[in-house]
Design a protein around this motif. Structure first.
Motif, PDB file in Angstrom:
ATOM      1  N   HIS A 145      17.231  20.361  28.302  1.00 38.21           N
ATOM      2  CA  HIS A 145      18.168  20.383  27.179  1.00 38.21           C
ATOM      3  C   HIS A 145      18.339  18.984  26.613  1.00 38.21           C
ATOM      4  O   HIS A 145      18.562  18.830  25.430  1.00 38.21           O
ATOM      5  CB  HIS A 145      19.528  20.962  27.566  1.00 38.21           C
ATOM      6  CG  HIS A 145      20.373  21.417  26.400  1.00 38.21           C
ATOM      7  ND1 HIS A 145      19.882  22.185  25.386  1.00 38.21           N
ATOM      8  CD2 HIS A 145      21.682  21.190  26.094  1.00 38.21           C
ATOM      9  CE1 HIS A 145      20.872  22.447  24.514  1.00 38.21           C
ATOM     10  NE2 HIS A 145      21.959  21.844  24.916  1.00 38.21           N
ATOM     11  N   ASN A 159      17.987  27.640  25.345  1.00 37.34           N
ATOM     12  CA  ASN A 159      18.657  28.247  24.186  1.00 37.34           C
ATOM     13  C   ASN A 159      17.702  28.470  23.013  1.00 37.34           C
ATOM     14  O   ASN A 159      17.879  29.408  22.242  1.00 37.34           O
ATOM     15  CB  ASN A 159      19.869  27.411  23.758  1.00 37.34           C
ATOM     16  CG  ASN A 159      19.554  25.955  23.514  1.00 37.34           C
ATOM     17  OD1 ASN A 159      18.960  25.278  24.367  1.00 37.34           O
ATOM     18  ND2 ASN A 159      19.942  25.444  22.364  1.00 37.34           N
ATOM     19  N   ASP A 192      13.410  25.490  26.323  1.00 31.37           N
ATOM     20  CA  ASP A 192      13.069  25.024  24.982  1.00 31.37           C
ATOM     21  C   ASP A 192      11.589  24.650  24.918  1.00 31.37           C
ATOM     22  O   ASP A 192      11.207  23.666  24.274  1.00 31.37           O
ATOM     23  CB  ASP A 192      13.975  23.872  24.524  1.00 31.37           C
ATOM     24  CG  ASP A 192      15.411  24.328  24.243  1.00 31.37           C
ATOM     25  OD1 ASP A 192      15.684  25.537  24.401  1.00 31.37           O
ATOM     26  OD2 ASP A 192      16.241  23.485  23.884  1.00 31.37           O
ATOM     27  N   HIS A 240      18.788  25.111  32.210  1.00 32.53           N
ATOM     28  CA  HIS A 240      18.840  24.441  30.908  1.00 32.53           C
ATOM     29  C   HIS A 240      20.282  24.362  30.430  1.00 32.53           C
ATOM     30  O   HIS A 240      20.931  25.383  30.251  1.00 32.53           O
ATOM     31  CB  HIS A 240      17.982  25.259  29.922  1.00 32.53           C
ATOM     32  CG  HIS A 240      17.751  24.608  28.605  1.00 32.53           C
ATOM     33  ND1 HIS A 240      16.629  23.841  28.341  1.00 32.53           N
ATOM     34  CD2 HIS A 240      18.473  24.608  27.475  1.00 32.53           C
ATOM     35  CE1 HIS A 240      16.676  23.414  27.103  1.00 32.53           C
ATOM     36  NE2 HIS A 240      17.791  23.849  26.550  1.00 32.53           N
TER      37      HIS A 240
HETATM   38 MN   LIG Z   1      18.291  23.186  24.510  1.00 30.63          MN
END
Ligand SMILES: [Mn+2]
Length: 269
Positions: free
Chosen positions: A196, A89, A57, A163
């Motif tokens: 995360h 993500n 991220d 992550h």
């Molecule tokens: Mn994330």
């Protein structure tokens, strides 16, 4: 065991660069995120670290402005030592990836982006450390970054980057991207850099492995103008001659360094 070469890494994650790029009048918020990352680079230089781990991220989405991509590359190049990004993500690899927008490596030759969907091991230039990671692709519904990791490699120090959500052994499974204590313990890595979560947190990872979330340099809520209550640190990871690993939470703005023993840790473990 023979003495190992001393190494010092810096671990950050969840920078979310470009989160406000498409909002009107969000220049200040965008600048706050960029200032957060510049503070990470400043800390890395000040602390004399040998390399940097960015646990996903890093960019907020694949439509960030080209100027944001160029800013990120310029800052990584300013650090000048090896940097590994393990995509999360929000900045996944594969179709539609933010990392296919421009050639970041051409602008920052010291950068390595983990892209192999199956996971890959990166040897940092001139350092006795290998970093294994598996990137998010947005194509695997039950993605679990550390499941079925390969054994340790040849370098003296073995680190992993990933992550996802660390799952408390007694937790209900309502999150995605599971990271389980048994995965971390089975990894046999010296350190596992997690991303995360926006809050710096050490998690339980068995007797041999140290694993932690660095937290975000600047929380998204803080960037949007709310008081900053979380983040504000990066983790310095000292890999020591005796084989031990010590963490220090270094402040990116005001605040005190947080020694290893005082790092927030997941309750009940
Ligand atoms: Mn994330």
């Amino acid at each position: 065991m023979a003495a190992r070469p001393r190494l010092r890494l810096l671990h950050t994650s969840d920078v979310h660069l470009g989160a406000h790029d498409s909002s009107r009048g969000a220049t200040d918020a965008s600048r706050a995120l960029e200032a957060g990352f510049s503070a990470v680079i400043d800390a890395a230089i000040r602390e004399g670290v040998d390399g940097m781990l960015i646990a996903g991220d890093f960019f907020d989405n694949a439509r960030v402005r080209v100027e944001t991509l160029e800013f990120a590359a310029a800052e990584i190049a300013r650090f000048g030592r090896p940097v590994v990004i393990g995509p999360g993500n929000h900045d996944h690899v594969g179709p539609g990836s933010v990392y296919d927008r421009i050639d970041l490596i051409a602008l920052a030759p010291n950068l390595h982006i983990i892209r192999d969907h199956a996971g890959e091991s990166v040897a940092l230039d001139g350092l006795e450390v290998e970093v294994w990671g598996r990137p998010h692709t947005e194509q695997v519904p039950d993605f679990s970054p550390f499941q079925g990791m390969p054994p340790r490699g040849d370098a003296a120090w073995q680190v992993a980057i990933g992550h996802g959500h660390f799952i408390h052994p007694r937790a209900l499974l309502h999150h995605s991207f599971h990271i389980r204590r048994e995965h971390l313990a089975a990894s046999e890595r010296d350190y596992v850099a997690l991303g995360h979560w926006e809050v710096m947190t050490r998690v339980a990872a068995g007797d041999r492995t140290i694993a932690a979330y660095s937290g975000a340099p600047e929380g998204l809520s803080a960037a949007a103008g709310a008081p900053s209550t979380v983040g504000g640190h990066a983790l310095v990871v000292d890999l020591r001659e005796d084989g031990s690993v010590r963490l220090t939470g270094v402040p990116l703005g005001e605040g005190e360094a947080i020694p290893h023993e005082a790092l927030p840790h997941l309750e009940g473990l």
